[in-house]
Design an enzyme around this catalytic site. Structure first.
Site, PDB file in Angstrom:
ATOM      1  N   LYS A  86       4.721   9.193   9.126  1.00 27.18           N
ATOM      2  CA  LYS A  86       4.433   8.662  10.456  1.00 27.18           C
ATOM      3  C   LYS A  86       5.441   9.122  11.504  1.00 27.18           C
ATOM      4  CE  LYS A  86       1.885   4.673   8.630  1.00 27.18           C
ATOM      5  NZ  LYS A  86       0.532   5.058   9.021  1.00 27.18           N
ATOM      6  N   ASP A 140       9.332   2.629  -0.156  1.00 26.86           N
ATOM      7  CA  ASP A 140       8.285   3.307   0.610  1.00 26.86           C
ATOM      8  C   ASP A 140       8.512   2.956   2.076  1.00 26.86           C
ATOM      9  OD1 ASP A 140       6.046   4.191   1.923  1.00 26.86           O
ATOM     10  OD2 ASP A 140       4.603   3.342   0.520  1.00 26.86           O
ATOM     11  N   TYR A 195       0.847  -1.190   0.000  1.00 26.80           N
ATOM     12  CA  TYR A 195       0.000   0.000   0.000  1.00 26.80           C
ATOM     13  C   TYR A 195       0.884   1.241   0.000  1.00 26.80           C
ATOM     14  CZ  TYR A 195      -3.481   3.411   1.599  1.00 26.80           C
ATOM     15  OH  TYR A 195      -4.309   4.501   1.711  1.00 26.80           O
TER      16      TYR A 195
END
Length: 417
Positions: free
Chosen positions: A313, A285, A190
């Site tokens: 994050k 990623d 994702y």
């Protein structure tokens, strides 16, 4: 009947388990043991979600599905969405007064625990000066220097406001630099909700049972090629059938959005070799793995340096942030230094930069990742043992402070047994 639960702040992503305390702790603690002396039968009688239910029913008329991100609707685990009121360390309190041990960590950012005192103090000082300037501030350069010194692939960095935005920017950059349009992503990985990535994606797309999202034009995904994770032969085949057309491979170096999947030995090295051989870029990623597997991310941990990296994050310390970076030659294609346009009103805002700086300072302390490895291992093993003891087929694992699937199920698993 009495029970005890071990809990640790900020060690991974997962679920919630209920505790009996109702007062905020006076000071943060990196580890603790909560002893539940109240009989389980009494606990069930006292536990209520009435206010959360009322709030959710009202929210259903205000926001799609009553939430602002699909995973918060609890569709993948069942049960009542819980409305939180406050957090501290590894504890959360909902609007009904229930206390929980949090295994989610705000889906990653709270690696040093919620509402850390040092972070809050620094934010309070920054807020006195303002929350957004609309012009450069020194804090951007401070955090940029910290990221560049930590992450092997990054010589220049651009801050944005989310992991999705970082992946959107890095994709455009890869296409600009190579002059090619096609990309390879892996099934179950994702990379945010931008149109080109919603092809066999993980995360909320998977938990909702939607393999792709309606509203995504075919033209925006026609250049997205997919392969099974850990399948080098499939990647070689895609390069062979798309000679000179592939701009980049983007992947999670350790997968956390469709379970916990680690790369097979030599997989990342083989991918690195294929991109070099075919004139494509390799993008890691690291929105989830960055500053979690090690201070330098998964690329430092595995010893593979990609061309470009996305982050998020952890580097915002709980505030909205994302970033993408790489070698100077590539990054100087980004406006205003180069022709590839990308901008953001709140990018690099002083609050997010402050929280990120304070969080990275804490993570750089000696022994941090050895400690994360130990306590995460204890947590995962404890959950596995509890699951097996109650007859569940359960599996899971971790790398340092990175874990996922076994913890995602803990809320349903333990509360229903």
């Amino acid at each position: 009947m009495a029970a005890s639960i071990n809990g640790v702040g900020g060690v991974g992503f997962g679920g919630l388990t209920c505790s009996t305390k109702t007062a905020l702790p006076s000071s943060r603690s990196s580890s603790f043991r909560v002893q539940m002396s109240v009989p389980v039968e009494d606990k069930k009688r006292n536990y209520t979600l009435q206010k959360s239910q009322e709030a959710f029913n009202a929210a259903l008329n205000l926001m799609p599905g009553g939430v602002n991100s699909p995973v918060r609707a609890f569709k993948s685990v069942g049960g009542q969405p819980i409305f939180m009121d406050s957090v501290k360390g590894s504890h959360m309190w909902d609007i009904d007064g229930n206390e929980y041990i949090d295994y989610v960590g705000s889906w990653g950012p709270a690696i040093i625990g919620h509402a850390d005192d040092e972070v809050l103090e620094a934010l309070a000082e920054t807020m006195k000066k303002g929350t957004s300037f609309g012009s450069p501030c020194l804090l951007e350069s401070v955090l940029a220097e910290m990221v560049i010194s930590a992450v092997p692939s990054i010589e220049m960095v651009r801050f944005v406001n989310s992991g999705t935005e970082a992946c959107m920017g890095v994709l455009r950059l890869a296409r600009t630099f190579t002059g090619r349009e096609k990309i390879i992503k892996f099934e179950g990985c994702y990379h945010g909700h931008a149109d080109p990535f919603l092809v066999k994606a993980g995360s909320g797309v998977a938990t909702l049972g939607l393999p792709d999202s309606p509203g995504v034009p075919k033209a925006t995904t026609s250049g997205t090629l997919t392969a099974p994770y850990n399948d080098i032969a499939a990647v070689e085949s895609l390069f062979n059938s798309n000679k000179g057309e592939i701009a980049a491979i983007i992947l999670e170096p350790a997968v956390g959005n469709s379970g916990f999947i680690t790369p097979k030995p030599d997989f990342l090295e083989a991918i690195h070799h294929l991109t070099k051989e075919n004139g494509a870029l390799l993008i890691f990623d690291e929105v989830m793995t960055g500053f979690r597997l090690s201070y330098g991310g998964a690329q430092e941990y595995f010893g593979i340096t990609p061309d470009l990296t996305t982050l998020g994050k952890v580097i915002g310390g709980g505030l909205p942030v994302g970033a993408y970076g790489g070698g100077r030659e590539i990054m100087e294609m980004v406006a205003p230094a180069g022709p590839m346009y990308q901008a953001g009103t709140l990018s690099g805002n002083p609050l997010a930069m402050t929280a990120g700086i304070q969080t990275l300072k804490r993570l750089k302390a000696p022994g941090t990742y050895e400690y994360l490895d130990r306590i995460t291992g204890e947590l995962v093993q404890g959950i596995l043992n509890a699951g097996k003891k109650t007859g569940h087929a359960i599996c899971g694992g971790h790398i340092r402070g990175f874990t996922k699937e076994c913890c995602v199920k803990v809320f349903t698993l333990l509360l229903h047994n």
